[in-house]
Design a protein around this motif. Structure first.
Motif, PDB file in Angstrom:
ATOM      1  N   LYS A  11      -9.789  -8.265  10.574  1.00 46.54           N
ATOM      2  CA  LYS A  11      -9.352  -6.877  10.617  1.00 46.54           C
ATOM      3  C   LYS A  11      -8.006  -6.785   9.897  1.00 46.54           C
ATOM      4  N   VAL A  12      -8.005  -6.159   8.738  1.00 48.58           N
ATOM      5  CA  VAL A  12      -6.787  -5.975   7.955  1.00 48.58           C
ATOM      6  C   VAL A  12      -5.925  -4.921   8.663  1.00 48.58           C
ATOM      7  N   PRO A  13      -4.629  -5.213   8.873  1.00 48.85           N
ATOM      8  CA  PRO A  13      -3.776  -4.226   9.553  1.00 48.85           C
ATOM      9  C   PRO A  13      -3.706  -2.910   8.777  1.00 48.85           C
ATOM     10  N   THR A  14      -3.972  -1.815   9.484  1.00 47.87           N
ATOM     11  CA  THR A  14      -3.946  -0.510   8.830  1.00 47.87           C
ATOM     12  C   THR A  14      -2.867   0.407   9.396  1.00 47.87           C
ATOM     13  N   VAL A  15      -2.200  -0.040  10.471  1.00 45.72           N
ATOM     14  CA  VAL A  15      -1.088   0.777  10.951  1.00 45.72           C
ATOM     15  C   VAL A  15       0.034   0.657   9.932  1.00 45.72           C
ATOM     16  N   THR A  16       0.821   1.701   9.817  1.00 41.51           N
ATOM     17  CA  THR A  16       1.824   1.721   8.764  1.00 41.51           C
ATOM     18  C   THR A  16       3.224   1.850   9.314  1.00 41.51           C
ATOM     19  N   HIS A  17       4.165   1.496   8.478  1.00 39.69           N
ATOM     20  CA  HIS A  17       5.582   1.541   8.802  1.00 39.69           C
ATOM     21  C   HIS A  17       5.996   2.933   9.284  1.00 39.69           C
ATOM     22  N   MET A  64       1.587  -8.304  -6.968  1.00 35.99           N
ATOM     23  CA  MET A  64       0.216  -7.813  -7.029  1.00 35.99           C
ATOM     24  C   MET A  64      -0.416  -8.036  -5.667  1.00 35.99           C
ATOM     25  N   VAL A  65      -0.980  -6.978  -5.095  1.00 30.75           N
ATOM     26  CA  VAL A  65      -1.622  -7.072  -3.784  1.00 30.75           C
ATOM     27  C   VAL A  65      -2.977  -6.398  -3.849  1.00 30.75           C
ATOM     28  N   LYS A  66      -3.975  -7.097  -3.354  1.00 28.30           N
ATOM     29  CA  LYS A  66      -5.319  -6.535  -3.250  1.00 28.30           C
ATOM     30  C   LYS A  66      -5.700  -6.528  -1.776  1.00 28.30           C
ATOM     31  N   TRP A  67      -5.808  -5.338  -1.223  1.00 27.42           N
ATOM     32  CA  TRP A  67      -6.187  -5.147   0.170  1.00 27.42           C
ATOM     33  C   TRP A  67      -7.699  -5.115   0.243  1.00 27.42           C
ATOM     34  N   CYS A  68      -8.295  -6.053   0.955  1.00 25.98           N
ATOM     35  CA  CYS A  68      -9.752  -6.166   1.039  1.00 25.98           C
ATOM     36  C   CYS A  68     -10.207  -5.820   2.460  1.00 25.98           C
ATOM     37  N   PHE A  69     -10.853  -4.670   2.594  1.00 27.27           N
ATOM     38  CA  PHE A  69     -11.265  -4.171   3.903  1.00 27.27           C
ATOM     39  C   PHE A  69     -12.721  -4.500   4.184  1.00 27.27           C
ATOM     40  N   VAL A 115      -1.154  -2.509  -6.872  1.00 24.45           N
ATOM     41  CA  VAL A 115      -1.735  -2.450  -5.536  1.00 24.45           C
ATOM     42  C   VAL A 115      -3.122  -1.832  -5.627  1.00 24.45           C
ATOM     43  N   GLU A 116      -4.105  -2.511  -5.037  1.00 27.65           N
ATOM     44  CA  GLU A 116      -5.472  -2.007  -5.050  1.00 27.65           C
ATOM     45  C   GLU A 116      -6.099  -2.205  -3.678  1.00 27.65           C
ATOM     46  N   LYS A 117      -7.054  -1.329  -3.349  1.00 31.69           N
ATOM     47  CA  LYS A 117      -7.806  -1.432  -2.094  1.00 31.69           C
ATOM     48  C   LYS A 117      -9.285  -1.532  -2.433  1.00 31.69           C
ATOM     49  N   PHE A 118      -9.955  -2.437  -1.750  1.00 30.52           N
ATOM     50  CA  PHE A 118     -11.376  -2.668  -1.989  1.00 30.52           C
ATOM     51  C   PHE A 118     -12.133  -2.779  -0.674  1.00 30.52           C
ATOM     52  N   TRP A 119     -13.440  -2.561  -0.746  1.00 29.73           N
ATOM     53  CA  TRP A 119     -14.348  -2.979   0.312  1.00 29.73           C
ATOM     54  C   TRP A 119     -14.747  -4.403  -0.042  1.00 29.73           C
ATOM     55  N   ALA A 120     -14.816  -5.299   0.941  1.00 26.97           N
ATOM     56  CA  ALA A 120     -15.083  -6.702   0.616  1.00 26.97           C
ATOM     57  C   ALA A 120     -15.880  -7.407   1.705  1.00 26.97           C
ATOM     58  N   LYS A 121     -16.747  -8.318   1.274  1.00 29.98           N
ATOM     59  CA  LYS A 121     -17.483  -9.166   2.223  1.00 29.98           C
ATOM     60  C   LYS A 121     -16.513 -10.086   2.959  1.00 29.98           C
ATOM     61  N   LEU A 122     -15.463 -10.527   2.235  1.00 28.42           N
ATOM     62  CA  LEU A 122     -14.440 -11.377   2.841  1.00 28.42           C
ATOM     63  C   LEU A 122     -13.147 -10.559   2.940  1.00 28.42           C
ATOM     64  N   PRO A 123     -12.899  -9.936   4.098  1.00 31.87           N
ATOM     65  CA  PRO A 123     -11.710  -9.101   4.235  1.00 31.87           C
ATOM     66  C   PRO A 123     -10.430  -9.927   4.311  1.00 31.87           C
ATOM     67  N   GLY A 124      -9.347  -9.326   3.867  1.00 27.39           N
ATOM     68  CA  GLY A 124      -8.050  -9.986   3.903  1.00 27.39           C
ATOM     69  C   GLY A 124      -7.113  -9.377   2.877  1.00 27.39           C
ATOM     70  N   ILE A 125      -6.049 -10.108   2.575  1.00 24.60           N
ATOM     71  CA  ILE A 125      -5.050  -9.612   1.632  1.00 24.60           C
ATOM     72  C   ILE A 125      -4.754 -10.699   0.601  1.00 24.60           C
ATOM     73  N   TYR A 126      -4.938 -10.371  -0.670  1.00 25.20           N
ATOM     74  CA  TYR A 126      -4.599 -11.261  -1.778  1.00 25.20           C
ATOM     75  C   TYR A 126      -3.204 -10.873  -2.264  1.00 25.20           C
ATOM     76  N   VAL A 127      -2.347 -11.883  -2.452  1.00 28.43           N
ATOM     77  CA  VAL A 127      -0.982 -11.639  -2.913  1.00 28.43           C
ATOM     78  C   VAL A 127      -0.659 -12.571  -4.081  1.00 28.43           C
ATOM     79  N   ARG A 128      -0.030 -12.001  -5.097  1.00 29.59           N
ATOM     80  CA  ARG A 128       0.472 -12.793  -6.223  1.00 29.59           C
ATOM     81  C   ARG A 128       1.881 -12.279  -6.546  1.00 29.59           C
ATOM     82  N   ILE A 129       2.812 -13.214  -6.657  1.00 33.37           N
ATOM     83  CA  ILE A 129       4.194 -12.869  -7.001  1.00 33.37           C
ATOM     84  C   ILE A 129       4.569 -13.699  -8.225  1.00 33.37           C
ATOM     85  N   GLU A 130       5.082 -13.019  -9.231  1.00 35.63           N
ATOM     86  CA  GLU A 130       5.535 -13.772 -10.419  1.00 35.63           C
ATOM     87  C   GLU A 130       6.913 -13.290 -10.847  1.00 35.63           C
TER      88      GLU A 130
END
Length: 132
Positions: A11-17, A64-69, A115-130
């Motif tokens: 369950k990806v956190p959806t509550v917000t600041h 870069m963040v990809k939110w996978c729900f 920042v992108e949001k997707f529906w995904a079979k494997l939910p979670g959060i992808y992060v890349r920092i450069e």
């Protein structure tokens, strides 16, 4: 230095600041986080803590963040999620948690964001920092 990782989450956190609350005590406003927001922050901190870089970023970075729900209804894996929550609200708490975990001195160093949001079979959060 570039780091990237995926944090699988059922369950990806959806509550917000923005869901902080205010109470008045002795005529003064007191801001606090409801339990649901505290739980989401703790979950993010626990996951992010595993990937904290050996040294903090000190210069400009691209985040870069990809939110996978989890897929619901007739959605397809990899399909863009165009419903709530808003990406800017999701990002605020994530970047605050990354600051608290020691990824950088200040999230003002994030000068480029994808920042992108997707529906995904494997939910979670992808992060890349450069570094830029």
């Amino acid at each position: 230095m570039t780091i990237e990782f995926f944090m699988p989450m059922k369950k990806v956190p959806t509550v917000t600041h923005q869901q902080k609350q205010v109470a008045v005590q002795n005529g003064k406003p007191i801001f606090y986080e409801p339990d649901e927001l505290k739980a989401a922050r703790s979950k993010l901190m626990a996951h992010l803590g595993q990937y904290t870089p050996a040294r903090k970023y000190t210069g400009p970075v691209r985040l870069m963040v990809k939110w996978c729900f989890p897929i619901t209804g007739n959605r397809q894996d990899g399909q863009y999620k165009h419903t709530k929550p808003d990406t800017d609200n999701l990002q605020k708490m994530l970047k605050d948690c990354m600051t608290d975990c020691g990824y950088w001195k200040d999230d003002a160093l994030v000068v480029s964001e994808i920042v992108e949001k997707f529906w995904a079979k494997l939910p979670g959060i992808y992060v890349r920092i450069e570094e830029l």
